[in-house]
Write a protein that holds these residues in place. Structure first.
Motif, PDB file in Angstrom:
ATOM      1  N   TYR A   1      -5.852  -5.942  -4.696  1.00 11.66           N
ATOM      2  CA  TYR A   1      -5.572  -6.437  -3.344  1.00 11.66           C
ATOM      3  C   TYR A   1      -5.205  -7.920  -3.362  1.00 11.66           C
ATOM      4  CZ  TYR A   1      -6.935  -2.088  -1.072  1.00 11.66           C
ATOM      5  OH  TYR A   1      -6.973  -0.787  -0.635  1.00 11.66           O
TER       6      TYR A   1
ATOM      7  N   CYS B   1      -1.643  -7.945  -4.133  1.00  6.19           N
ATOM      8  CA  CYS B   1      -0.843  -7.553  -2.966  1.00  6.19           C
ATOM      9  C   CYS B   1      -0.610  -8.755  -2.052  1.00  6.19           C
ATOM     10  CB  CYS B   1      -1.535  -6.435  -2.194  1.00  6.19           C
ATOM     11  SG  CYS B   1      -1.530  -4.834  -3.028  1.00  6.19           S
TER      12      CYS B   1
ATOM     13  N   ALA C   1      -0.986   0.410  -4.836  1.00 11.58           N
ATOM     14  CA  ALA C   1      -1.081   1.003  -3.501  1.00 11.58           C
ATOM     15  C   ALA C   1      -1.122   2.526  -3.574  1.00 11.58           C
ATOM     16  CB  ALA C   1       0.087   0.535  -2.631  1.00 11.58           C
TER      17      ALA C   1
ATOM     18  N   VAL D   1     -13.632  -0.881   0.243  1.00 13.99           N
ATOM     19  CA  VAL D   1     -12.356  -1.553   0.469  1.00 13.99           C
ATOM     20  C   VAL D   1     -12.517  -2.644   1.521  1.00 13.99           C
ATOM     21  CG1 VAL D   1     -10.020  -1.268   1.360  1.00 13.99           C
ATOM     22  CG2 VAL D   1     -10.946   0.395  -0.267  1.00 13.99           C
TER      23      VAL D   1
ATOM     24  N   TRP E   1     -11.902  -6.765   1.067  1.00  8.60           N
ATOM     25  CA  TRP E   1     -11.104  -7.651   1.932  1.00  8.60           C
ATOM     26  C   TRP E   1     -11.955  -8.793   2.483  1.00  8.60           C
ATOM     27  CZ3 TRP E   1      -6.085  -8.139   2.187  1.00  8.60           C
ATOM     28  CH2 TRP E   1      -5.258  -7.062   1.836  1.00  8.60           C
TER      29      TRP E   1
ATOM     30  N   PRO F   1       2.402  -1.397  -0.113  1.00 12.22           N
ATOM     31  CA  PRO F   1       1.287  -2.152   0.477  1.00 12.22           C
ATOM     32  C   PRO F   1       1.650  -2.535   1.913  1.00 12.22           C
ATOM     33  CG  PRO F   1       1.831  -2.975  -1.719  1.00 12.22           C
ATOM     34  CD  PRO F   1       2.927  -2.035  -1.341  1.00 12.22           C
TER      35      PRO F   1
ATOM     36  N   THR G   1      -0.966  -3.810   4.471  1.00 11.85           N
ATOM     37  CA  THR G   1      -1.901  -4.644   5.234  1.00 11.85           C
ATOM     38  C   THR G   1      -1.340  -6.028   5.528  1.00 11.85           C
ATOM     39  OG1 THR G   1      -3.787  -3.471   4.270  1.00 11.85           O
ATOM     40  CG2 THR G   1      -4.218  -5.608   5.292  1.00 11.85           C
TER      41      THR G   1
END
Length: 354
Positions: A182, A185, A227, A249, A253, A324, A326
């Motif tokens: 992440y 990403c 992803a 997850v 974050w 990805p 988000t």
């Protein structure tokens, strides 16, 4: 002299650890052709790495065997054996050399890639599925290749690096995989725009931009793989384990957001990173943004450029593969809600001119 020895020893230790991990995974380093590749061969390999469409007929439902198979196929078939392995570092003028060597991003960049390769290799060793394990292992090797590229640049241009932080094998490989994935990403999304900004502005010479272009595109492949593997794993969990996975997850974050808040507070007026070196895997974007700060650009325009470049880099891959989402969604939302402020600012500017 003692500091240089310590830095070298740290890098050797990390390299030895990574080699041990890869041997345990049964991975053999891809061999390049004995003869130097022709420009046509390198151009063809570059095209293959950017464009891929599955031969599978029908949808690629996340979690299905076809989805997993095609994602792993994509990653292997778009592998570029030449670049960024084969690089001829351009000779820089004294002015540009000073500009490049003074950037505060090289420690972050080298250390981030080094930690990423070790974490991905650790995760690969915990994966039971042979196709997924092979894809993640190749991902780890490519991260190591990026680290080698950056280390060679540092050596070529005489850039001094801080000592590499010690690495401890993660107790929870999946957590390390999620955090690193992440983070990539986030960083890749902004790196796409910042790289294009640097190209347009001439902040970096064209030869150096061309040299790093394959590295940026490989990061696109990496987060595309990530992803889809996360989606595949999520879809194959029973509902009660999926709930736990989603909580993990969300926690990832939250940790990333907190680290970046702490990082922002630890940056001095010059943008030097005074934060904990253990957070280097999530500092690349902030350091890079600060490095490009001499270029005048509105924040909204920069975000729009990042979105445009993100779409462009993914456009060559099969649209049935997940992207990805988000960070692009958050940026689109931010652009939407700040639109009135842009209009107000433009109106104020016109009134000031009158």
């Amino acid at each position: 002299m003692l500091q240089e020895v310590e830095i070298l020893k740290s890098m050797i230790d990390h390299d030895d650890l990574f080699s041990t991990q890869m041997r345990a995974l049964g991975f053999s380093r891809p061999e390049l052709p004995a003869d130097p590749p022709s420009p046509a061969a390198m151009a063809a390999a570059d095209r293959v790495s950017r464009y891929w469409t599955s031969t599978h007929v029908g949808a690629l439902r996340p979690g299905s065997e076809a989805h997993k198979r095609e994602v792993c196929r994509m990653f292997h078939e778009t592998f570029n054996p030449y670049r960024p392995s084969i690089i001829s570092w351009p000779k820089l003028s004294p002015e540009i050399l000073q500009r490049v060597t003074s950037l505060p991003i090289w420690d972050v960049a080298v250390h981030t890639e080094s930690r990423a390769r070790l974490r991905f290799a650790a995760y690969a060793s915990s994966v039971d599925d042979p196709e997924v394990r092979a894809a993640v292992t190749l991902n780890a090797w490519e991260e190591s290749r990026h680290k080698e590229v950056l280390a060679n640049l540092v050596q070529a241009y005489g850039i001094e690096l801080a000592s590499e932080p010690p690495f401890e094998r993660p107790r929870d490989p999946q957590w390390a995989f999620l955090v690193t994935g992440y983070c990539e990403c986030i960083d890749s999304f902004f790196a796409f725009g910042l790289f294009e900004l640097a190209r347009r502005s001439g902040f970096f010479p064209a030869e150096l931009v061309e040299t790093f272009e394959p590295v940026i595109q490989e990061e696109c492949r990496h987060i595309l793989l990530f992803a889809n593997l996360v989606a595949w794993q999520r879809a194959n969990l029973p509902w009660w384990r999926r709930l736990y996975f989603e909580l993990r997850v969300a926690a990832v974050w939250a940790v990333i957001a907190w680290e970046r808040i702490v990082l922002a507070r630890s940056m001095d007026a010059k943008g030097d990173n005074k934060g904990d070196k253990a957070r280097l895997d999530s500092t690349f974007t902030a350091s890079s943004a600060n490095a490009i700060s001499p270029v005048e650009i509105d924040v909204r325009d920069l975000m729009a450029l990042c979105l445009k470049e993100n779409d462009r880099r993914f456009a060559g891959y099969d649209p049935r593969l997940l992207r990805p989402t988000t960070v692009p969604r958050l940026v689109r939302f931010a652009l939407l809600v700040t639109k009135p402020w842009k209009r107000k600012k433009a109106s104020a500017s016109v009134q000031a001119q009158n």
